[in-house]
Scaffold this active site. Structure first.
Site, PDB file in Angstrom:
ATOM      1  N   ASP A  38      15.000   7.373  15.181  1.00  0.00           N
ATOM      2  CA  ASP A  38      15.115   8.829  15.102  1.00  0.00           C
ATOM      3  C   ASP A  38      14.254   9.498  16.177  1.00  0.00           C
ATOM      4  O   ASP A  38      13.374   8.870  16.777  1.00  0.00           O
ATOM      5  CB  ASP A  38      14.661   9.270  13.701  1.00  0.00           C
ATOM      6  N   ASP A  89      23.278  15.673  10.931  1.00  0.00           N
ATOM      7  CA  ASP A  89      22.635  15.698   9.618  1.00  0.00           C
ATOM      8  C   ASP A  89      23.531  16.387   8.595  1.00  0.00           C
ATOM      9  O   ASP A  89      23.238  16.386   7.408  1.00  0.00           O
ATOM     10  CB  ASP A  89      21.298  16.451   9.690  1.00  0.00           C
TER      11      ASP A  89
HETATM   12  C1  GLA Z   1      16.153  13.228  10.577  1.00  0.00           C
HETATM   13  C2  GLA Z   1      17.426  12.425  10.468  1.00  0.00           C
HETATM   14  C3  GLA Z   1      17.763  12.212   9.009  1.00  0.00           C
HETATM   15  C4  GLA Z   1      16.621  11.505   8.324  1.00  0.00           C
HETATM   16  C5  GLA Z   1      15.334  12.297   8.519  1.00  0.00           C
HETATM   17  C6  GLA Z   1      14.142  11.531   7.995  1.00  0.00           C
HETATM   18  O1  GLA Z   1      16.340  14.530  10.149  1.00  0.00           O
HETATM   19  O2  GLA Z   1      18.459  13.048  11.140  1.00  0.00           O
HETATM   20  O3  GLA Z   1      18.950  11.454   8.889  1.00  0.00           O
HETATM   21  O4  GLA Z   1      16.497  10.208   8.841  1.00  0.00           O
HETATM   22  O5  GLA Z   1      15.102  12.606   9.873  1.00  0.00           O
HETATM   23  O6  GLA Z   1      12.976  12.220   8.177  1.00  0.00           O
END
Ligand code: GLA
Length: 700
Positions: A441, A505
């Site tokens: 990430d 997301d």
């Molecule tokens: C980001 C990612 C999510 C998740 C969060 C965890 O927002 O896009 O899918 O993994 O971080 O903190």
């Protein structure tokens, strides 16, 4: 002909005239042979009241030779050498590639321009390297790749977006002036995907001439399309360099990212088909060639609340539903109880996992699933052991107060100690545990990204690539997902070292329809992470029936994003159904040719995948149908001479509110010929808003 370079691919020609500088004369449909009079027939008049010479729109247009639009190169040496004029001194040409070396003895600069035309996919790749052949430093402000498009490219489609709403398209006129997109966010970004389409007046999904572009780069960029006042037009893309970011010492070079382009005479479908083929053969490297495993990702299910016994229960439920890879998301490492802490401390939180991570992984493996783990290596929280020990590892400009993003800061990957620490941490996690997959990430933008005082987005991006490359070298069996608050780092260059994207997301299936459609112009379904979320989407609070959620996730690389323990049995069975459907069709979905059909009801998305022997087509009704009766589904890309067995695979189980009688064929298998399906079409049932159906067609 001596002055002509002709690169050819399956369907395309790229014809370059090499005079003082190389200039593209034609990029489009394949030309069988170069006419002896081609140079004469393409000679331009010189207009009144302007320069007395013809100014070529070269592969690197020069301010110094009278190109009054954006030059390909900008920079200076102590205020001098700012308007170079080059001369081609060497060329190396093969059937599919050409390298031109250009030099300016006064400005003391050398350019090497690489152009390749991939035979199978028709994708053009271009990059430029500049070398400082003088003694003093050269401050480079810009080096971009330029590709011309013909005069009949009169429409432009760009991409914009934001968090949870990536890959939105915008269409506009392209007849005067131009279009410009600048990305200063330090990652590919949600807002400024580095892609662009130019096409003729009426280009659509299915028809028209289109030129598609993508800059493969995960840092800052500038992307522009200009119409010169004389009518010629071009696309230009390269890294956006901050002032002082690239200062070349004697003999030092700078190379641009690759600019990818392709031409299609079958609308946007031809563009996506070409980009997908190129990605499949030239970019993607799966460690093992196997079906893409169905995921369960824990994030929206449990967030930071990690209890190993409960996670094991989740894994058991996941495997019962048909999940094949189970990923523990954020929250597993020491002190990570919420958003504000612990990034950088990549050690297991033994308070949460007193028995270690091994029993959980063992349980996941015992259920027949691979195990995956979330990391965010480029980041640091101020509340962390790492920050207490190494506050100087932050990527920043000393003396200023830098805003945090999601309460976190970025690490300076060009700092060798920091790089070594991150490599050691990731390497030992992958060595210690049986981890098949990393969700990598990157949750914030770069503000004041300084390394030793100098702007460092370029260096940071290169260092990230190095970190990933080294890790994959040490652990070639591991797959990596590129996630950046969802779809903030999706591009060809990061895909050379990753294997899947978390597209967004946003698990709201309605929003996802548009996001995934925009992404599908460049990226094939097998890298498009698409999950079934809970009935009420966490990002929008909109509710969707499982049909809409299942069908939307089914056509990408499918997964589930929720707590399967808490889901009612009936819903679990529905997940199992869509997972099974995905598995039934994933070979076709992940290797076939994706297409989108023009829908006369603008509130519908119609898309599918075509293999040699079969096709699947999804019709998604995004909103209330425009008319009382649906328009027949006419399948333009079908093989007209073939005969097909046509079967409904899926439609919503709930009663259709808008229909009191269903077409009879929904319960039968039809036999229909290709030309019927293309010209007359298949009459569909009326779909309720926010629902989808899928049809399977098999050649007999
Ligand atoms: C980001 C990612 C999510 C998740 C969060 C965890 O927002 O896009 O899918 O993994 O971080 O903190």
């Amino acid at each position: 002909m001596k002055n002509i370079v002709h690169l050819i691919s399956k369907n395309c020609s790229l014809i370059i005239k090499v005079g003082r500088v190389p200039e593209i004369l034609h990029w489009g449909p394949k030309i069988r042979q170069i006419d002896p009079d081609m140079l004469l027939s393409t000679e331009r008049p010189i207009s009144q009241a302007r320069l007395d010479v013809d100014v070529p729109l070269s592969l690197c247009p020069e301010l110094g030779s009278g190109h009054f639009n954006a030059p390909g190169l900008e920079g200076h040496r102590n205020g001098n050498d700012w308007a170079p004029v080059f001369e081609t001194v060497e060329r190396n040409v093969s059937e599919n590639s050409a390298t031109f070396t250009l030099s300016d003895a006064i400005a003391q600069l050398k350019l090497v321009i690489d152009v390749k035309l991939d035979f199978e996919s028709d994708v053009v790749q271009k990059r430029i390297t500049v070398t400082n052949i003088g003694h003093d430093e050269y401050s480079l402000s810009k080096l971009s790749s330029t590709l011309p498009v013909p005069r009949h490219a009169t429409k432009l489609m760009s991409f914009h977006g934001r968090w949870s709403r990536e890959f939105q398209t915008h269409r506009q006129e392209f007849s005067h002036g131009g279009f410009m997109q600048e990305n200063r966010r330090g990652r590919t970004s949600h807002e400024n995907f580095p892609g662009l389409m130019l096409g003729d007046d009426h280009f659509s999904e299915q028809s028209g001439q289109v030129w598609g572009f993508h800059l493969g780069w995960s840092g800052n960029h500038q992307l522009r399309a200009d119409v010169k006042s004389d009518g010629r037009r071009f696309v230009q893309a390269g890294e956006l360099l901050f002032s002082g970011e690239s200062i070349l010492a004697a003999e030092e070079s700078y190379t641009t990212p690759w600019l990818y382009g392709c031409y299609s005479n079958s609308g946007l479908n031809g563009i996506s088909d070409r980009f997908h083929r190129f990605v499949r053969t030239n970019i993607l490297k799966f460690p093992v060639n196997k079906p893409r495993p169905v995921h369960l990702n824990t994030w929206e299910g449990i967030y930071f609340d990690h209890k190993p016994e409960y996670i094991k229960e989740m894994a058991s439920e996941a495997s019962r539903m048909g999940v094949e890879r189970f990923i523990i998301d954020d929250g597993w490492f020491i002190g990570r109880d919420g958003e504000r802490t612990a990034l950088g401390d990549w050690y297991l939180d033994e308070k949460k996992y007193p028995e270690g991570l091994e029993p959980v992984i063992q349980h996941v493996n015992d259920q027949g699933m691979e195990f995956g783990l979330w990391v965010e290596p480029e980041m640091i929280s101020k509340e962390s052991i790492l920050y207490r020990n190494h506050p100087d590892w932050v990527l920043e400009l000393k003396g200023y107060h830098q805003p945090s993003g999601r309460w976190q800061y970025v690490l300076d990957l060009q700092n060798p100690d920091c790089f070594a620490y991150l490599f050691e941490r990731l390497d030992s996690l992958l060595s210690q545990y049986n981890i098949a997959y990393l969700k990598w990430d990157m949750n914030r933008e770069l503000v004041q990204p300084g390394h030793e005082g100098r702007p460092a987005v370029h260096g940071q991006t290169q260092a990230l690539y190095r970190l990933l490359d080294r890790l994959l070298e040490a652990h070639p069996e591991v797959e990596i997902e590129s996630c950046s608050s969802g779809g903030g780092r999706i591009d060809f260059e990061i895909l050379k070292r990753t294997h899947r994207f978390w597209a967004s997301d946003c698990n709201d299936a309605l929003e996802r329809q548009t996001i995934q459609r925009g992404m599908s112009y460049f990226f094939p379904p097998e890298v498009m992470g698409a999950h079934i979320g809970p009935d009420e989407a966490h990002t929008t609070r909109r509710c969707h029936h499982i049909n809409m959620r299942g069908m939307t996730a089914l056509s990408g690389h499918m997964g589930v994003e929720l707590d399967p323990v808490k889901v009612p049995e009936e819903e679990k069975l529905a997940f199992a159904k869509y997972i099974a459907l995905h598995k039934e069709f994933r070979q076709l979905l992940h290797t076939g040719r994706s297409f989108r059909l023009n829908a006369s009801d603008k509130r519908q998305h119609i898309y599918g995948v075509k293999g040699h022997e079969e096709l699947v087509i999804t019709v998604c009704q995004l909103a209330m149908p425009e008319y009382a009766l649906p328009t027949p589904l006419r399948i333009s890309c079908i093989d007209v001479d073939a005969t097909y067995e046509v079967k409904l695979v899926e439609m919503p189980e709930t009663s259709f509110q808008l229909m009191k009688q269903r077409p009879q064929w929904l319960d039968k298998t039809l036999t229909l010929s290709g030309d019927n399906l293309k010209e007359i079409g298949l009459t569909l049932p009326i779909l309720d808003p926010e629902s989808a159906l899928m049809v399977h067609l098999k050649k007999i």
